[in-house]
Design a protein around this motif. Structure first.
Motif, PDB file in Angstrom:
ATOM      1  N   ALA A   6       0.836  -1.210   0.000  1.00 11.52           N
ATOM      2  CA  ALA A   6       0.000   0.000   0.000  1.00 11.52           C
ATOM      3  C   ALA A   6       0.865   1.252   0.000  1.00 11.52           C
ATOM      4  CB  ALA A   6      -0.929  -0.009   1.212  1.00 11.52           C
ATOM      5  N   LEU A   7       1.954   1.236   0.784  1.00 16.52           N
ATOM      6  CA  LEU A   7       2.863   2.379   0.812  1.00 16.52           C
ATOM      7  C   LEU A   7       3.518   2.570  -0.547  1.00 16.52           C
ATOM      8  CD1 LEU A   7       4.401   4.616   2.293  1.00 16.52           C
ATOM      9  CD2 LEU A   7       6.104   2.892   2.966  1.00 16.52           C
ATOM     10  N   GLY A   8       3.949   1.477  -1.163  1.00 17.16           N
ATOM     11  CA  GLY A   8       4.582   1.569  -2.473  1.00 17.16           C
ATOM     12  C   GLY A   8       3.645   2.158  -3.520  1.00 17.16           C
ATOM     13  N   ASN A   9       2.387   1.710  -3.495  1.00 13.03           N
ATOM     14  CA  ASN A   9       1.410   2.235  -4.461  1.00 13.03           C
ATOM     15  C   ASN A   9       1.173   3.728  -4.249  1.00 13.03           C
ATOM     16  OD1 ASN A   9       1.093  -0.317  -5.579  1.00 13.03           O
ATOM     17  ND2 ASN A   9      -0.683  -0.835  -4.312  1.00 13.03           N
ATOM     18  N   ALA A  10       1.038   4.119  -2.987  1.00 12.23           N
ATOM     19  CA  ALA A  10       0.783   5.532  -2.680  1.00 12.23           C
ATOM     20  C   ALA A  10       1.979   6.398  -3.060  1.00 12.23           C
ATOM     21  CB  ALA A  10       0.453   5.696  -1.202  1.00 12.23           C
ATOM     22  N   MET A  11       3.190   5.928  -2.773  1.00  9.43           N
ATOM     23  CA  MET A  11       4.389   6.696  -3.084  1.00  9.43           C
ATOM     24  C   MET A  11       4.599   6.828  -4.589  1.00  9.43           C
ATOM     25  SD  MET A  11       5.746   7.662  -0.170  1.00  9.43           S
ATOM     26  CE  MET A  11       7.512   7.882  -0.305  1.00  9.43           C
ATOM     27  N   VAL A  13       2.252   7.066  -6.852  1.00 11.54           N
ATOM     28  CA  VAL A  13       1.330   8.089  -7.332  1.00 11.54           C
ATOM     29  C   VAL A  13       1.877   9.484  -7.029  1.00 11.54           C
ATOM     30  CG1 VAL A  13      -0.958   9.093  -7.036  1.00 11.54           C
ATOM     31  CG2 VAL A  13      -0.695   6.611  -7.195  1.00 11.54           C
ATOM     32  N   LEU A  14       2.508   9.642  -5.861  1.00 14.07           N
ATOM     33  CA  LEU A  14       3.044  10.952  -5.487  1.00 14.07           C
ATOM     34  C   LEU A  14       4.069  11.466  -6.492  1.00 14.07           C
ATOM     35  CD1 LEU A  14       3.527  10.787  -1.598  1.00 14.07           C
ATOM     36  CD2 LEU A  14       1.588  11.646  -2.920  1.00 14.07           C
ATOM     37  N   GLN A  15       4.756  10.553  -7.158  1.00 15.41           N
ATOM     38  CA  GLN A  15       5.754  10.959  -8.138  1.00 15.41           C
ATOM     39  C   GLN A  15       5.134  11.678  -9.336  1.00 15.41           C
ATOM     40  OE1 GLN A  15       8.240   7.624  -9.240  1.00 15.41           O
ATOM     41  NE2 GLN A  15       8.486   6.964  -7.116  1.00 15.41           N
ATOM     42  N   HIS A  16       3.812  11.549  -9.483  1.00 16.35           N
ATOM     43  CA  HIS A  16       3.137  12.154 -10.638  1.00 16.35           C
ATOM     44  C   HIS A  16       2.328  13.391 -10.262  1.00 16.35           C
ATOM     45  CE1 HIS A  16       4.158   8.832 -13.341  1.00 16.35           C
ATOM     46  NE2 HIS A  16       3.917   8.025 -12.316  1.00 16.35           N
ATOM     47  N   LEU A  17       2.470  13.880  -9.029  1.00 18.37           N
ATOM     48  CA  LEU A  17       1.737  15.085  -8.650  1.00 18.37           C
ATOM     49  C   LEU A  17       2.269  16.329  -9.368  1.00 18.37           C
ATOM     50  CD1 LEU A  17       0.883  14.834  -4.841  1.00 18.37           C
ATOM     51  CD2 LEU A  17      -0.420  14.116  -6.836  1.00 18.37           C
ATOM     52  N   GLY A  18       3.435  16.222  -9.964  1.00 21.05           N
ATOM     53  CA  GLY A  18       3.976  17.338 -10.733  1.00 21.05           C
ATOM     54  C   GLY A  18       3.537  17.333 -12.180  1.00 21.05           C
ATOM     55  N   ASP A  19       2.771  16.312 -12.603  1.00 20.82           N
ATOM     56  CA  ASP A  19       2.292  16.243 -13.983  1.00 20.82           C
ATOM     57  C   ASP A  19       1.305  17.373 -14.269  1.00 20.82           C
ATOM     58  OD1 ASP A  19       3.787  13.967 -14.009  1.00 20.82           O
ATOM     59  OD2 ASP A  19       2.093  12.569 -14.204  1.00 20.82           O
ATOM     60  N   ALA A  20       1.140  17.681 -15.555  1.00 24.50           N
ATOM     61  CA  ALA A  20       0.172  18.718 -15.931  1.00 24.50           C
ATOM     62  C   ALA A  20      -1.221  18.361 -15.425  1.00 24.50           C
ATOM     63  CB  ALA A  20       0.159  18.898 -17.448  1.00 24.50           C
ATOM     64  N   LYS A  21      -1.564  17.090 -15.505  1.00 20.88           N
ATOM     65  CA  LYS A  21      -2.838  16.597 -14.970  1.00 20.88           C
ATOM     66  C   LYS A  21      -2.535  15.493 -13.959  1.00 20.88           C
ATOM     67  CE  LYS A  21      -5.763  17.624 -18.979  1.00 20.88           C
ATOM     68  NZ  LYS A  21      -6.713  17.073 -19.976  1.00 20.88           N
ATOM     69  N   THR A  30      -5.211   5.385  -3.375  1.00 17.80           N
ATOM     70  CA  THR A  30      -4.045   4.764  -2.740  1.00 17.80           C
ATOM     71  C   THR A  30      -3.789   5.316  -1.340  1.00 17.80           C
ATOM     72  OG1 THR A  30      -2.583   6.372  -3.827  1.00 17.80           O
ATOM     73  CG2 THR A  30      -2.922   4.253  -4.930  1.00 17.80           C
ATOM     74  N   SER A  31      -4.042   6.622  -1.140  1.00 14.94           N
ATOM     75  CA  SER A  31      -3.795   7.200   0.178  1.00 14.94           C
ATOM     76  C   SER A  31      -4.812   6.712   1.203  1.00 14.94           C
ATOM     77  CB  SER A  31      -3.803   8.726   0.102  1.00 14.94           C
ATOM     78  OG  SER A  31      -5.026   9.213  -0.400  1.00 14.94           O
ATOM     79  N   LYS A  32      -6.071   6.572   0.811  1.00 14.27           N
ATOM     80  CA  LYS A  32      -7.070   6.091   1.774  1.00 14.27           C
ATOM     81  C   LYS A  32      -6.817   4.626   2.134  1.00 14.27           C
ATOM     82  CE  LYS A  32     -10.883   4.435  -1.125  1.00 14.27           C
ATOM     83  NZ  LYS A  32     -10.856   3.074  -0.544  1.00 14.27           N
ATOM     84  N   THR A  33      -6.343   3.861   1.162  1.00 13.68           N
ATOM     85  CA  THR A  33      -6.012   2.459   1.438  1.00 13.68           C
ATOM     86  C   THR A  33      -4.857   2.370   2.422  1.00 13.68           C
ATOM     87  OG1 THR A  33      -6.780   1.759  -0.745  1.00 13.68           O
ATOM     88  CG2 THR A  33      -5.268   0.281   0.406  1.00 13.68           C
ATOM     89  N   LEU A  34      -3.836   3.173   2.210  1.00 11.03           N
ATOM     90  CA  LEU A  34      -2.676   3.165   3.091  1.00 11.03           C
ATOM     91  C   LEU A  34      -3.055   3.561   4.513  1.00 11.03           C
ATOM     92  CD1 LEU A  34       0.423   3.089   3.608  1.00 11.03           C
ATOM     93  CD2 LEU A  34       0.464   5.489   2.909  1.00 11.03           C
TER      94      LEU A  34
END
Length: 361
Positions: A6-11, A13-21, A30-34
């Motif tokens: 769960a931590l791996g999945n959430a982390m 996704v965080l790598q893509h928060l800088g994407d245009a979308k 993923t965060s609610k699951t973690l």
């Protein structure tokens, strides 16, 4: 093992928060699951603590419609967190211990009817004109949740999330600076505002520009104008740009013949965090006394040097007779040049010729 996945999945996704979308749906899932929540929501508030937007996951749509229509104004967590810094957690179970808090409609009505046993929220961004948070909802409350989130995988995730938020905000600042740098050579500035004309991103050069134009509020946090009607019209232009997604233009008078021209557009995604109501304003001073250069007119419209000089005089407000006297030629000569200008510039009236020549101001 499951918690590490769960931590791996959430982390990831965080790598893509800088994407245009950014993948907000995946972020919420993923965060609610973690964190062991039943649902999650992402919220943004403006400088007046009004809800700007909300995105939710695995929750009843009717409950969020109610929240938007009424209950967010009585949200105990939102009220408590209105002045807290980024990185702080809030827990409804702790806040509800106060007798006066339990009487609030959010606790007494909204949460019981929608089977919300606990809401915890993390402040992601705390700026004068914009606040952002992510909340997690459970049907059954857990004790000491904030302490739980301050250790282990939850802490690792929280710290990475806050870093990702800072990186996206910094990236937007860099891109806005690049735009302004490109415009600085022509004495123009750009900045971001919200629908209330609060300044969200503003460089020192833009602050100086607005201060000189006497359009900077005493707190340096928003646009203002001494004439209420002018400010009202500017706010209307901002609202229209948001509502229609079409560029708007507005000119604010400063003194006789001098003003500030604003080109208003909805801010592009890479300058926003999510889909908040932000606008990009491009500003420059305008003057009725500014005239184009004769060489520019000649090049732009394909004119002779003599024709360009006549057009320049017309743009300056001179009559054909005045031009003839100034150039020591017959008025007929000037009128023949004007006739040639009309053909080359596809105009049928002198007023059209002047208007077209004024485009290069």
């Amino acid at each position: 093992m499951a918690t590490n996945i769960a931590l791996g999945n959430a982390m990831e996704v965080l790598q893509h928060l800088g994407d245009a979308k950014p993948p907000w749906d995946a972020f919420l899932q993923t965060s609610k699951t973690l964190l062991g929540a039943d649902a999650a929501a992402f919220m943004m508030f403006d400088g007046e603590q009004k809800l700007d937007l909300i995105k939710h996951s695995d929750s009843d749509n009717s409950s969020f419609r109610e929240y938007l229509d009424h209950y967010y104004q009585h949200d105990a967590i939102a009220q408590a967190a209105s002045k807290s810094p980024a990185g702080q957690w809030w827990d409804s179970a702790e806040l509800s211990r106060a007798p006066e808090a339990r009487k609030l409609p959010f606790y007494a009505d909204f949460m019981p009817r929608h089977r919300l046993g606990q809401v915890t929220a993390l402040i992601l961004l705390a700026e004068p004109g914009r606040r952002m948070a992510v909340s997690f909802h459970r049907m059954t409350a857990r004790p000491n949740t904030v302490e739980e989130f301050a250790k282990g995988n939850a802490r690792i995730f929280t710290e990475a999330l806050l870093r990702a938020v800072k990186a996206r905000v910094k990236g937007a600042d860099v891109q806005l600076s690049a735009i302004e740098s490109a415009l600085s050579s022509i004495d123009e500035v750009v900045f971001l505002v919200n629908k209330n004309a609060d300044l969200m991103r503003c460089s020192p050069a833009a602050y100086d520009f607005l201060a000189e134009a006497k359009m900077l509020s005493p707190t340096r946090r928003g646009l203002t104008h001494d004439v209420p009607k002018v400010m009202h019209s500017l706010l209307q232009a901002l609202s229209m740009a948001l509502a229609t997604s079409r560029p708007q233009q507005y000119c604010v008078p400063l003194s006789w013949g001098v003003g500030v021209r604003f080109d208003i557009t909805a801010a592009p995604l890479n300058l926003k965090f999510y889909n908040e109501s932000l606008l990009l304003l491009r500003a420059r001073k305008t003057s009725a006394f500014d005239v184009p250069d004769a060489a520019e007119l000649a090049t732009f419209f394909g004119l002779t040097v003599a024709e360009a000089r006549v057009l320049l005089r017309l743009v300056e407000g001179h009559s054909p007779k005045d031009i003839a006297v100034a150039n020591a030629v017959a008025e007929r000569t000037v009128r023949n040049q004007i006739a040639s200008l009309m053909v080359k510039m596809s105009c049928t009236r002198l007023s059209e010729l002047v208007r077209l020549g004024s485009l290069l101001r």
